[in-house]
Design a protein around this motif. Sequence first.
Motif, PDB file in Angstrom:
ATOM      1  N   UNK A 180      -4.530   7.362  -5.777  1.00 32.73           N
ATOM      2  CA  UNK A 180      -3.411   7.014  -5.283  1.00 32.73           C
ATOM      3  C   UNK A 180      -3.042   5.740  -6.142  1.00 32.73           C
ATOM      4  N   UNK A 181      -1.756   5.794  -6.489  1.00 34.22           N
ATOM      5  CA  UNK A 181      -1.194   4.765  -7.081  1.00 34.22           C
ATOM      6  C   UNK A 181      -0.256   3.799  -6.085  1.00 34.22           C
ATOM      7  N   UNK A 182      -0.425   2.599  -6.114  1.00 32.23           N
ATOM      8  CA  UNK A 182       0.366   1.634  -4.979  1.00 32.23           C
ATOM      9  C   UNK A 182       1.009   0.574  -6.125  1.00 32.23           C
ATOM     10  N   UNK A 183       1.778  -0.160  -5.219  1.00 37.13           N
ATOM     11  CA  UNK A 183       2.478  -1.495  -6.114  1.00 37.13           C
ATOM     12  C   UNK A 183       1.242  -2.244  -6.793  1.00 37.13           C
ATOM     13  N   UNK A 204       0.921  -1.187  -0.003  1.00 35.49           N
ATOM     14  CA  UNK A 204      -0.090   0.159   0.134  1.00 35.49           C
ATOM     15  C   UNK A 204       0.853   1.288   0.077  1.00 35.49           C
ATOM     16  N   UNK A 205       2.140   1.291  -0.234  1.00 37.12           N
ATOM     17  CA  UNK A 205       2.908   2.333  -0.405  1.00 37.12           C
ATOM     18  C   UNK A 205       2.820   2.988  -1.696  1.00 37.12           C
ATOM     19  N   UNK A 206       2.619   4.341  -1.715  1.00 37.99           N
ATOM     20  CA  UNK A 206       2.285   4.955  -2.998  1.00 37.99           C
ATOM     21  C   UNK A 206       3.751   5.054  -3.752  1.00 37.99           C
ATOM     22  N   UNK A 207       3.448   4.856  -5.147  1.00 36.33           N
ATOM     23  CA  UNK A 207       4.436   4.638  -6.019  1.00 36.33           C
ATOM     24  C   UNK A 207       4.207   5.811  -7.408  1.00 36.33           C
TER      25      UNK A 207
END
Length: 120
Positions: free
Chosen positions: A62-65, A4-7
């Motif tokens: 939001x964009x995550x992995x 859930x980390x943003x990228x």
Amino acid sequence: MAADDPISYQALPKGAQVLTASGAVIGTVEHVLKDDSLDLFDGIAVTTPHGLRFVDASQVGTITVTAVHTTVTDDAVASLQQPDGDPVFEADPEQYQGNGLTNWFGRMFMREHWTRKDDE
């Protein structure tokens, strides 16, 4: 890195899930639409059960992995437009390989190792 980390959109992998504002799955990322010369993110092309659809950059949250979280409502999914622009080509390294006659004709009369991805 947690799921859930943003990228950045530049690191967004093909096949990542695309979700509505409520968390329902729209489809998967086909490719990112961008203009490298302007460092501009335009949106994403999404493979859905109803064909290829476009999610504008203004609709991307939001964009995550593992996923793209959009602001698109469940009701608005049906009205997403098809991407407009140049056709997308995809490499297919396994097509027309080998020494057989069919493979030779494939290499001679078609674009070797390239096939056009048909719009759905």
